[in-house]
Design an enzyme around this catalytic site. Structure first.
Site, short mmCIF file in Angstrom:
data_model
loop_
_atom_site.label_atom_id
_atom_site.label_comp_id
_atom_site.label_asym_id
_atom_site.label_seq_id
_atom_site.Cartn_x
_atom_site.Cartn_y
_atom_site.Cartn_z
N LYS A 98 105.63 148.15 62.51
CA LYS A 98 105.73 146.70 62.17
C LYS A 98 106.80 146.38 63.37
CE LYS A 98 103.22 146.56 58.61
NZ LYS A 98 103.14 146.28 57.44
C1 LIG Z 1 103.33 152.35 57.30
C2 LIG Z 1 102.11 151.54 57.41
N1 LIG Z 1 101.06 151.94 57.70
C3 LIG Z 1 100.00 151.17 57.72
C4 LIG Z 1 99.96 149.86 57.16
C5 LIG Z 1 98.87 148.92 57.03
O1 LIG Z 1 98.73 147.80 58.00
P1 LIG Z 1 98.01 146.52 57.78
O2 LIG Z 1 98.40 146.12 56.56
O3 LIG Z 1 98.41 145.71 58.92
O4 LIG Z 1 96.64 147.21 57.92
C6 LIG Z 1 101.23 149.41 56.68
C7 LIG Z 1 101.35 148.03 56.33
O5 LIG Z 1 102.44 147.58 55.59
C8 LIG Z 1 102.47 150.27 56.78
O6 LIG Z 1 103.52 149.84 56.73
#
Ligand SMILES: Cc1ncc(COP(=O)(O)O)c(C=O)c1O
Length: 440
Positions: A98
Site C-alpha cells: 500500500k
Molecule cells: C497485504 C495485502 N495483500 C493483498 C491485498 C489485496 O489488495 P486489493 O484489495 O487491492 O486487491 C491487500 C489489501 O488490503 C493487502 O493489504
C-alpha cells in the site's frame, strides 16, 4: 453520471459525486523502449505523466520524494526463486504494498491542496494494511487529516498497533463494531451526500481513488522492464485494486502472457471470473485478513473499462439491491483465477519455506498456492504484498515454531493506543467527523 474532471480533481474527490468511481477517458500507449533502464522514481514519473494535469517537473519531484528516502533505494526488488521471481512490495514505511501508492498519493494531495490553499479530510475504510499506510502518508502534511475506520477485532493485532500507536495531530482511528464491508458502506454513504462531502472536505485514499491504481500500475511496467518477459504475474487480491493495476498496465501496452488473480475463502472475484456471476456471500475470517471482503469495489471499474459501457450503472444498482448480477464475457483469456483455503495458506507458507528458506506473508502465500495450481507456463512473478512480520501468528502456526517477526513492528508492542469505538452506522461516523476541529 458525474461530469468529467481532471486528474487533480478526481484525486481530491476520490469517489465521484454520484457515488461512482472515476475511470480515465482513455489510456496512453507507453513507449516501452524509452523506459528501459530508468530508476523506479523516474519510471513512475514517466508512466503517470500522461494522466496527470500537474506540471511535469513538479510530478517528477513528487515521485522522487515518494520513492526516495523512505524506501532507501528499494521500491520493488525482484527476488529470484525456483519458479521465477517474487516482487517484494513491502519495503516502505508500513511494510506493505500500500505504501507504493499512498506515499505518492499523500504527496500529490498535499501538492494539490497547497496550490489551492485548501484542506482535506481523508476518510478511509481498511481491512488491514491501507489504514497504517494512509495514516503514514499524511505525516508531515498539515493540509491533510487522515481518519481510518477499521472493523473492530478483525485486523491483525500488529496492523492495529501500527494504526493506533500513531499519535500525530492529523491522524485518527475509528474502530467500527462490524465488518470491513460495513466500513466501506459507511464510506460510500457519507460520500453520497454532496453537501456533507463538501462541508467536511472529504477525500478518499481507498483503492477507489484512481491515483492509487495508477501508482500501482507502475510496478507492473517495472516487472516487464526488469525481466524483459511478457507479464506473467499472480496477484493476491481482495478489493480487486492491485489486480486492476496489472490489467491497466496491460492496457497501456505492456505485453502479457497471463494475469492470475488469487483470493482466499472470500472468493467473490474468483467466482466472477470463473462463472460470469458476481454474487455477494458471507464474509469469512481468514489468515489473509486484508482480503476478507465480499464486495470488490474496483470490479465496477473493470466492468466500465472492459466494455460494460452504459450497463454498468444499472449493474451496480442491481448488485446493491440483490447482491447478484450476471456480467459474463468481459474478461480476456489472459485472465485466470484461483483461491486458497486456510489449510492451503498454511501449507503454502510451510512448503515455500522448506523449499526456498524464505517466509511468505499469508496474502503472498495465497498467490503462491494459486500459482502452483495453475498450468505451469514458465517463469512467473508472485506479487508479495506484505512483509511476513506483519502476520507472526499465521506464520507461527504454519511453521510450528516461534517466528521473530520484524524488529520495527515488534517495537510497537506496548506503545500507547488511541482509537474511538463507534457502532457500524453512518450517522455515528458523521457526527464524529463533524466534531473534528481543523488542523492549523
Ligand atoms: C497485504 C495485502 N495483500 C493483498 C491485498 C489485496 O489488495 P486489493 O484489495 O487491492 O486487491 C491487500 C489489501 O488490503 C493487502 O493489504
Amino acid at each position: 453520471m458525474a461530469a468529467p474532471v481532471g486528474f487533480q480533481e478526481a484525486t481530491l474527490q476520490g469517489l465521484a459525486s454520484d457515488g461512482g468511481l472515476f475511470v480515465p477517458e482513455g489510456l496512453p500507449t507507453l513507449d516501452l523502449p524509452a523506459l528501459k533502464g530508468l530508476s523506479y522514481p523516474e519510471l513512475a514519473w514517466r508512466v503517470m505523466q500522461p494522466f496527470c494535469d500537474i506540471p511535469s517537473e513538479d510530478l517528477r519531484a513528487i515521485c522522487a520524494d515518494a520513492y526516495g528516502p523512505k524506501y532507501g533505494g528499494e521500491v520493488a526488488p525482484l527476488r529470484p526463486d525456483p519458479w521465477g521471481h517474487v516482487l517484494e512490495l513491502f519495503h516502505g514505511p508500513t511494510f506493505s504494498f500500500k505504501d507504493v501508492a499512498l506515499q505518492f498519493l499523500g504527496r500529490t494531495l498535499d501538492y494539490i491542496l497547497r496550490a489551492r490553499n485548501e484542506r482535506c479530510n481523508l476518510l478511509v475504510a481498511t481491512s488491514g494494511d491501507t489504514g497504517s499506510a494512509a495514516l503514514q502518508s499524511v505525516v508531515g502534511c498539515p493540509r491533510l487529516t487522515a481518519v481510518v475506520m477499521f472493523p473492530k477485532g478483525r485486523v491483525s493485532p500488529l496492523q492495529e498497533m501500527q494504526m493506533t500507536s500513531l499519535l500525530e495531530p492529523n491522524t485518527f482511528c475509528l474502530e467500527i463494531d462490524g465488518t470491513f464491508d460495513d466500513c466501506q458502506a459507511i464510506l460510500k454513504q457519507l460520500n453520497r451526500d454532496p453537501e456533507f462531502k463538501q462541508r467536511m472536505q472529504l477525500g478518499a485514499v481507498n483503492s477507489v481513488n484512481f491515483a492509487r491504481l495508477l501508482a500501482q500500475s507502475v510496478y507492473y511496467v517495472w516487472i516487464y522492464l526488469q525481466t524483459g518477459q511478457p507479464l506473467q504475474v499472480v496477484v493476491p487480491t481482495g478489493n480487486f485494486g492491485n489486480f486492476l493495476s496489472a490489467w491497466l498496465a496491460s492496457r497501456m501496452g505492456v505485453p502479457v502472457r497471463r494475469l492470475a488473480l488469487a483470493t482466499n475463502d472470500n472468493d467473490i472475484v474468483h467466482r466472477y471470473f470463473s462463472t460470469g456471476t458476481y454474487e455477494r456471500g458471507p464474509v469469512h475470517e481468514t489468515l489473509a485478513p486484508a482480503m476478507d471482503i465480499q464486495v470488490a469495489s474496483n470490479l465496477e471499474r473493470f466492468f466500465a473499462m472492459a466494455g460494460g459501457g452504459e450497463r454498468v450503472a444499472n449493474w451496480m444498482a442491481q448488485f446493491e439491491k440483490d447482491g447478484r448480477i450476471e456480467a459474463p464475457g468481459l474478461a480476456g483469456p489472459e485472465i485466470v483465477s484461483g483461491k486458497a483455503t486456510r489449510a492451503e495458506i498454511l501449507a503454502a507458507i510451510r512448503s515455500y519455506y522448506a523449499q526456498v528458506g524464505q517466509v511468505l506473508c499469508p496474502h503472498t502465500a495465497v498467490a503462491w498456492h494459486v500459482a502452483r495450481q495453475l498450468p505451469q507456463v514458465g517463469s512467473e512473478v508472485i506479487v508479495a504484498t506484505a512483509h511476513p512480520g506483519k502476520f507472526p501468528e499465521a506464520v507461527q502456526e504454519a511453521l510450528g515454531r516461534p517466528y521473530p517477526g520484524h524488529p520495527a513492528l515488534e517495537a510497537l508492542r506496548g506503545r500507547p493506543r488511541r482509537a474511538v469505538s463507534l457502532p457500524a452506522q453512518a450517522l455515528a461516523v458523521r457526527h464524529w467527523l463533524e466534531g473534528l476541529s481543523p488542523q492549523e
